[in-house]
Design an enzyme around this catalytic site. Structure first.
Site, PDB file in Angstrom:
ATOM      1  N   GLU A  35      -3.650  -0.212   8.172  1.00 36.82           N
ATOM      2  CA  GLU A  35      -2.470   0.181   8.958  1.00 36.82           C
ATOM      3  C   GLU A  35      -2.576  -0.393  10.359  1.00 36.82           C
ATOM      4  OE1 GLU A  35      -1.408   4.320   9.263  1.00 36.82           O
ATOM      5  OE2 GLU A  35      -1.842   4.686   7.146  1.00 36.82           O
ATOM      6  N   HIS A  51      -3.239  10.956   0.815  1.00 41.95           N
ATOM      7  CA  HIS A  51      -2.718  10.683   2.149  1.00 41.95           C
ATOM      8  C   HIS A  51      -2.131  11.978   2.698  1.00 41.95           C
ATOM      9  CE1 HIS A  51      -1.181   7.258   4.868  1.00 41.95           C
ATOM     10  NE2 HIS A  51      -0.983   8.400   5.513  1.00 41.95           N
ATOM     11  N   GLU A  61      -7.606   8.371   6.467  1.00 38.82           N
ATOM     12  CA  GLU A  61      -7.855   8.985   7.773  1.00 38.82           C
ATOM     13  C   GLU A  61      -8.388  10.424   7.684  1.00 38.82           C
ATOM     14  OE1 GLU A  61      -4.413   8.594  10.278  1.00 38.82           O
ATOM     15  OE2 GLU A  61      -4.546   6.407  10.338  1.00 38.82           O
ATOM     16  N   ARG A  88       0.844  -1.189   0.000  1.00 33.69           N
ATOM     17  CA  ARG A  88       0.000   0.000   0.000  1.00 33.69           C
ATOM     18  C   ARG A  88       0.882   1.244   0.000  1.00 33.69           C
ATOM     19  NH1 ARG A  88      -3.112   2.952   4.813  1.00 33.69           N
ATOM     20  NH2 ARG A  88      -4.051   4.570   3.509  1.00 33.69           N
ATOM     21  N   TYR A 109      -4.156   1.398  15.941  1.00 33.26           N
ATOM     22  CA  TYR A 109      -2.873   1.263  16.626  1.00 33.26           C
ATOM     23  C   TYR A 109      -3.014   0.963  18.118  1.00 33.26           C
ATOM     24  CZ  TYR A 109      -0.585   3.165  12.454  1.00 33.26           C
ATOM     25  OH  TYR A 109      -0.119   3.351  11.173  1.00 33.26           O
ATOM     26  N   ASN A 145      -7.481   1.726   9.976  1.00 31.79           N
ATOM     27  CA  ASN A 145      -6.173   1.972  10.578  1.00 31.79           C
ATOM     28  C   ASN A 145      -6.348   1.955  12.092  1.00 31.79           C
ATOM     29  OD1 ASN A 145      -5.272   2.360   7.996  1.00 31.79           O
ATOM     30  ND2 ASN A 145      -4.809   4.530   8.224  1.00 31.79           N
TER      31      ASN A 145
END
Length: 492
Positions: free
Chosen positions: A382, A127, A172, A82, A316, A314
Site C-alpha cells: 500500500e 484486513h 497491518e 490486491r 504513506y 504499507n
C-alpha cells in the site's frame, strides 16, 4: 546529482504493478446472501464512531459491481490486484464445516474474472473485519483465535489456492492492536492501551505463523504460491541527524512500531529487545511483578521465526523524531513509547491530518528494512495520497485532476526506483492505495484515496477515472520512468 533529483530508470521486468482495496471498505452487501456481521459492521453503527456518521453497509457495492472493478484494473494495465476476503462472508459462524457458498461463489467469480483479464489476484486473509461471533467469544484477545484463524486460512487455501499465488495473512497488525484494542478508535473499540494491544499482538503473530506453516507444509508444493504478512510503517527522521539522542529516539520508534511485528517474523521469533526492556522497566515502575508485554515460549518463537516469503510494506508518510521530555511526555502516542514523533511544519499536508508528502522517507525506510531484516524481497502493498472533498461532484475539475496525488505518485515511485537501482534494495512490486474511493474506516467518506472517483450519491456507485489513474498507467507502461519525471508538477 543530489539525492533530491529525480532519475530515469526501470524496475524489474517481472515487477508487480497493482492497486489495493479491502473487503469492508468496498464490498457493501453487509447482510446479503448469508453474510454475518463483522466487528466493523458493529462499530460503524455506533454513534460517534465514524466522523461523518456513515457506515460500510453499501459503500462501493463491489459485491454487485465487481465486473466494473475488474474493467478499471484492466484499463489501468495493472498486472496484479490486491483485495481481502471477508471472513464473515465466507464463514458466517466462523465454522469451516458450515460455509456460506454464496460468499465462496462471489470470490470465485472475482478471482476467475481477474485471471481471465490477465490480472493476478493478491489475496489478504484478514484486513481488520473480524467476525463478530468470534469477537463475542474474546476474539484476538483470546488464544482460541489462533486455531480459528488457521482453520479459516485452510478453508481459503482449499477453495481459492489453486488460482491464488500470492497470499497475505494479516494486514497491518500494528494498527489493529494500537487502534482497535489500545485507543479504541477502530473496531472493535476496545480501550486497553496498557495490556490489550499487547495481548492482541501475540495472538496475531501466532495466528499468522500457524497459517504460514500450514501453507508451507501442506499447500506450497501443489499450489506453488507465496505467503507473508503486511506491516505498516512511517519513516522516523531524527529531528537533528547529527544528534545521537535524536537518532536513538528514531531508531527506538521504528523498533517499537515496525519492529513490533517485523522483528519476531524476520529476526528471532520474539519482540525487539528495546521494546521488551522499555515495557519491563515501565511495568516495574507501576508496581507490577512482571512485564505487561506477553512472552513467547521457545517453541512459539521457533514457530514464528522465518514465516515470510517477502516483506509486505504499507507506507504513506514520515515523521520527525526526538526523545521524550517532561514537557512533551503527554504528547507521545503511547505511554510505553519513549519517542516523540511529529511532522515538520514545512512539509506539505495531504487530505488526511496525519499524511504529509515526504517521498524521500520511503527510500530511507526501504533501506532500513533491507539492513535490519536480512535484505528480504520487498513488495509495497500500500502507498497512496488522500484528498478532502467538501462535496461529491465528479464533474469538479479539481476532483478529477488530483494534482497533489499525481505529484505524490511520481515522487514516491521515483524514490522507490532509487532504492532499487542505486541502493540495491530487492523491490519486487508496488500496489497503490486505492483502486477507488471507499469507506475510509473511522473517517468515513470524508477522505478519498481513489484513483477513481466514486459517486456515493448514485445508486449504481458510478466510478470515474481521475488523472492519477492515467498517470499510473503511463508509469506502468514504461515500467518506471523513461526520463526523469518532474516530481514537483501535478500533471500527467
Amino acid at each position: 546529482m543530489s539525492d533530491s533529483d529525480a532519475i530515469a530508470g526501470h524496475f524489474r521486468v517481472d515487477f508487480m504493478w497493482g492497486t489495493a482495496t479491502a473487503s469492508y471498505q468496498i464490498e457493501g452487501a453487509h447482510d446479503a446472501d448469508g453474510k454475518s456481521p463483522s466487528v466493523w459492521d458493529m462499530f460503524a453503527h455506533k454513534e460517534g464512531a465514524i466522523v461523518d456518521g456513515c457506515n460500510g453497509d453499501i459503500t462501493c457495492d463491489s459485491y454487485h459491481n465487481y465486473k466494473d472493478d475488474i474493467e478499471l484494473i484492466k484499463q489501468m494495465k495493472n498486472t496484479h490486484y490486491r483485495f481481502s476476503l471477508s471472513w464473515s462472508r465466507l464463514l458466517p459462524t466462523a465454522d469451516s464445516s458450515a460455509p456460506n457458498m454464496a460468499g465462496v461463489a462471489y470470490y470465485n467469480k472475482l478471482i476467475d474474472g481477474l485471471l481471465a483479464n490477465g490480472i493476478e489476484p493478491c489475496v489478504t486473509l484478514f484486513h481488520w473485519d473480524l467476525p463478530r461471533c468470534l469477537h463475542d467469544k474474546g476474539g484476538w484477545q483470546d488464544d482460541f483465535i489462533i486455531e480459528k484463524f488457521k482453520e479459516y486460512a485452510k478453508f481459503c487455501f482449499d477453495h481459492f489456492g489453486d488460482r491464488v499465488k500470492m497470499w497475505i495473512t494479516i494486514n497491518e497488525p500494528h494498527v489493529v492492536a494500537a487502534f482497535g484494542y489500545g485507543s479504541g478508535i477502530h473496531a472493535p473499540g476496545v480501550q486497553d492501551p496498557m495490556s490489550g494491544c499487547y495481548q492482541v499482538s501475540r495472538t496475531m503473530l501466532l495466528g499468522h505463523a500457524h497459517a504460514w506453516r500450514l501453507y508451507d507444509s501442506e499447500y506450497r508444493a501443489k499450489q506453488n504460491g507465496v505467503i507473508s504478512i503486511t506491516l505498516n510503517s512511517d519513516w522516523a527522521e531524527p529531528a537533528n541527524p547529527a544528534n545521537q539522542e535524536d537518532k536513538d529516539a528514531a531508531d527506538f520508534y521504528l523498533q517499537c512500531t515496525l519492529g513490533w511485528f517485523a522483528h519476531p517474523v524476520y529476526v528471532d521469533g520474539d519482540y525487539p529487545p528495546k521494546m521488551k526492556e522499555a515495557i519491563a522497566r515501565k511495568s516495574k515502575e507501576q508496581g507490577l511483578e512482571k512485564s505487561r508485554l506477553p512472552t513467547f515460549t521457545e517453541e512459539e518463537k521457533k514457530i514464528i521465526k522465518g514465516t515470510h516469503d517477502f516483506f509486505g510494506l504499507n507506507h504513506y508518510t514520515s515523521r520527525v523524531c526526538s526523545p521524550v521530555t517532561e514537557e512533551t511526555k503527554a504528547m507521545v502516542l503511547h505511554p510505553d513509547l519513549e519517542a516523540l514523533v511529529y511532522p515538520n511544519e514545512k512539509w506539505e499536508r495531504a487530505g488526511s491530518v496525519w499524511l504529509f508528502l515526504v517521498p524521500w522517507g520511503l527510500r530511507k525506510l526501504l533501506n532500513f528494512i533491507a539492513n535490519n531484516y536480512g535484505n528480504p524481497k520487498i513488495i509495497i502493498t500500500e502507498n497512496g495520497c488522500s484528498t478532502k472533498h467538501p462535496h461529491d461532484n465528479p464533474g469538479d475539475v479539481a476532483n478529477l485532476k488530483d494534482e497533489q496525488r499525481c505529484r505524490y505518485i511520481k515522487s514516491y515511485l521515483n524514490e522507490a526506483l532509487k532504492a532499487h537501482l542505486l541502493d540495491g534494495v530487492d523491490l519486487r512490486g508496488y500496489f497503490l492505495w486505492s483502486l477507488m474511493d471507499n469507506f475510509e474506516w473511522a473517517e468515513g467518506y470524508t477522505e478519498r484515496f481513489g484513483l477513481h472517483h466514486v459517486d456515493f450519491n448514485d445508486p449504481k456507485r458510478k466510478r470515474t477515472p481521475r488523472n492519477s489513474a492515467k498517470l499510473y498507467t503511463k508509469i506502468i507502461e514504461e515500467n518506471g520512468f523513461s526520463a526523469p519525471p518532474d516530481v514537483a508538477d501535478g500533471n500527467i
